[in-house]
Write a protein that holds these residues in place. Structure first.
Motif, short mmCIF file in Angstrom:
data_model
loop_
_atom_site.label_atom_id
_atom_site.label_comp_id
_atom_site.label_asym_id
_atom_site.label_seq_id
_atom_site.Cartn_x
_atom_site.Cartn_y
_atom_site.Cartn_z
N GLY A 1 8.36 -2.45 -10.01
CA GLY A 1 9.55 -1.83 -10.58
C GLY A 1 9.33 -0.40 -11.02
O GLY A 1 10.15 0.15 -11.77
N ALA A 2 8.25 0.23 -10.55
CA ALA A 2 7.97 1.62 -10.91
C ALA A 2 8.90 2.55 -10.14
O ALA A 2 9.47 2.18 -9.11
CB ALA A 2 6.51 1.96 -10.61
N ARG A 3 9.03 3.76 -10.62
CA ARG A 3 9.82 4.77 -9.91
C ARG A 3 8.95 5.29 -8.77
O ARG A 3 8.24 6.28 -8.88
CB ARG A 3 10.23 5.90 -10.85
N TRP A 4 9.01 4.58 -7.63
CA TRP A 4 8.07 4.78 -6.54
C TRP A 4 8.17 6.17 -5.93
O TRP A 4 7.22 6.64 -5.29
CB TRP A 4 8.31 3.72 -5.47
N TYR A 5 9.29 6.86 -6.09
CA TYR A 5 9.50 8.15 -5.46
C TYR A 5 8.99 9.32 -6.31
O TYR A 5 9.07 10.48 -5.90
CB TYR A 5 11.00 8.35 -5.16
N THR A 6 8.47 9.02 -7.51
CA THR A 6 7.97 10.08 -8.38
C THR A 6 6.47 10.29 -8.15
O THR A 6 5.77 9.39 -7.67
CB THR A 6 8.20 9.72 -9.86
N PRO A 7 5.93 11.48 -8.49
CA PRO A 7 4.49 11.73 -8.32
C PRO A 7 3.65 10.75 -9.13
O PRO A 7 4.04 10.32 -10.21
CB PRO A 7 4.32 13.17 -8.83
N HIS A 8 2.49 10.40 -8.59
CA HIS A 8 1.60 9.46 -9.27
C HIS A 8 0.20 9.64 -8.73
O HIS A 8 -0.04 10.45 -7.82
CB HIS A 8 2.07 8.01 -9.04
N ARG A 9 -0.74 8.88 -9.29
CA ARG A 9 -2.12 8.90 -8.80
C ARG A 9 -2.62 7.48 -8.62
O ARG A 9 -3.62 7.07 -9.18
CB ARG A 9 -3.03 9.65 -9.79
N GLU A 10 -1.92 6.70 -7.79
CA GLU A 10 -2.25 5.30 -7.63
C GLU A 10 -2.75 4.94 -6.23
O GLU A 10 -3.00 3.77 -5.95
CB GLU A 10 -1.03 4.43 -7.99
N HIS A 11 -2.86 5.92 -5.35
CA HIS A 11 -3.45 5.64 -4.05
C HIS A 11 -4.94 5.35 -4.22
O HIS A 11 -5.57 5.79 -5.19
CB HIS A 11 -3.26 6.83 -3.11
N LEU A 12 -5.49 4.62 -3.27
CA LEU A 12 -6.90 4.26 -3.36
C LEU A 12 -7.78 5.51 -3.46
O LEU A 12 -8.71 5.56 -4.26
CB LEU A 12 -7.32 3.41 -2.16
N TYR A 13 -7.50 6.52 -2.65
CA TYR A 13 -8.34 7.71 -2.68
C TYR A 13 -8.29 8.39 -4.04
O TYR A 13 -9.30 8.95 -4.50
CB TYR A 13 -7.93 8.68 -1.57
N GLN A 14 -7.14 8.31 -4.73
CA GLN A 14 -7.03 8.90 -6.07
C GLN A 14 -7.78 8.06 -7.10
O GLN A 14 -8.43 8.60 -8.00
CB GLN A 14 -5.56 9.04 -6.45
N TRP A 15 -7.70 6.74 -6.98
CA TRP A 15 -8.44 5.87 -7.89
C TRP A 15 -9.95 6.07 -7.73
O TRP A 15 -10.69 6.04 -8.72
CB TRP A 15 -8.07 4.41 -7.63
N LEU A 16 -10.39 6.24 -6.50
CA LEU A 16 -11.83 6.43 -6.28
C LEU A 16 -12.33 7.70 -6.97
O LEU A 16 -13.46 7.74 -7.47
CB LEU A 16 -12.12 6.50 -4.78
N VAL A 17 -11.50 8.73 -7.01
CA VAL A 17 -11.87 9.97 -7.70
C VAL A 17 -11.73 9.82 -9.21
O VAL A 17 -12.63 10.15 -9.97
CB VAL A 17 -11.00 11.14 -7.20
#
Length: 346
Positions: free
Chosen positions: A262-278
């Motif tokens: 239920g998140a606002r999926w179209y807004t900026p975020h840092r939840e991609h795997l490559y972002q989590w790894l960093v």
């Protein structure tokens, strides 16, 4: 042993060299331009960098591709036709222009999406006109718009998106050449060369970011090449999709999870795997990019080769790669979560 299409080699590499030179020179100019205009991405909670960095360097990729790809598609054997080349060129300018404007000042999502839809539809109709039915334009349109946006989502750390474009372009060039289309091979190699000219400045630590002008247009390029390969020979779609698996899996699964939450999926975020790894694993941008490259080389290339050589098992190869990729994505996410829980409890 005589190479196939010997006369095409000079044109093919000429287009690629032109794309590399134009891209490299344009990115250098874009760095100075961005500083003058104050086009700087400041560090923030939803970003993975720590220093203010210029954006808009993807204009170099766009100009490099326009300098070489239309010529390759027209001059080399196996051309998809003047209609497809014209539609591709117009779509490229349209998507790049709206991205360039957005890099100068954030635009609402609606005009950006409308331009992307119109540009992609034009290209889809041109490609579908070379198939058995124009109705193919409908699924092509959905795939094209998603490809544009997923590349925008995946452009979040130094060098990753440019590296993926270099890989996809080079791999698709080899695929198209083997299949008998120097025109598509030359255009794919041109994209790889243009991405290389930008990557030199975007590798960690990045001197400039791609910006929407580059990331969205790269997505259009990847889609266009995949669609042209499919129109040239249907079974070439499976290897092309395998080449894109790293980005498609990470972007699609992340979006689905956010929507289910239920998140606002179209807004900026840092939840991609490559972002989590960093952010959560503490890996460097360079190390994460190398991890994605390892997937491309160790998984995508051999399985795509099998899919190309044995069309009967190509859908199974595609499914196996995407299932394996989804498992790797889930494992990586869970590992990052466990590390964060240990860090918090400590």
């Amino acid at each position: 042993m005589t190479l196939p299409f010997p006369g095409a080699m000079a044109t093919l590499f000429g287009c690629a060299v032109a794309a590399l030179v134009v891209s490299f020179a344009s990115v250098r100019a874009a760095i100075a331009y961005a500083h003058r205009r104050g086009m700087l991405d400041a560090p923030g909670r939803r970003r993975s960098h720590t220093l203010p960095t210029p954006r808009g360097g993807g204009i170099g990729i766009v100009l490099g591709v326009l300098a070489g790809m239309p010529a390759a598609l027209v001059l080399l054997p196996g051309s998809p036709g003047a209609t497809v080349v014209a539609a591709f060129s117009v779509a490229t300018v349209a998507v790049a222009a709206i991205g360039w404007l957005d890099d100068h000042g954030s635009l609402p999502i609606r005009p950006r999406l409308l331009i992307q839809l119109a540009a992609t539809l034009l290209l889809c109709l041109a490609v579908a006109s070379r198939t058995s039915s124009l109705l193919w334009a409908i699924p092509l349109l959905l795939a094209g718009v998603w490809c544009i946006n997923l590349h925008n989502f995946m452009d979040g750390i130094d060098g990753l998106a440019a590296q993926q474009a270099m890989f996809f372009g080079a791999a698709s060039a080899a695929l198209a050449w083997s299949a008998g289309s120097p025109a598509i091979a030359g255009s794919a190699l041109t994209m790889a060369a243009a991405a290389t000219g930008f990557w030199w400045f975007n590798r960690s630590p990045a001197r400039i970011f791609m910006g929407d002008v580059g990331s969205g247009t790269l997505g259009l390029f990847v889609f266009a090449l995949s669609a042209m390969l499919w129109a040239f020979r249907t079974n070439l779609l499976w290897p092309a999709l395998i080449f894109s698996s790293a980005f498609v899996i990470d972007a699609t699964l992340t979006l689905l999870v956010r929507m289910l939450r239920g998140a606002r999926w179209y807004t900026p975020h840092r939840e991609h795997l490559y972002q989590w790894l960093v952010r959560r694993r503490g890996a460097s941008h360079r190390r994460v990019a190398l991890g994605y490259l390892a997937w491309n080389i160790m998984v995508c290339i051999p399985v795509a080769w099998i899919a190309y050589r044995s069309p009967a098992v190509a859908p199974g190869c595609f499914g196996a790669v995407y299932l394996a990729g989804a498992a790797v994505w889930r494992t990586g996410k869970r590992h990052c979560l466990r590390r964060r829980e240990r860090h918090v409890s400590a």
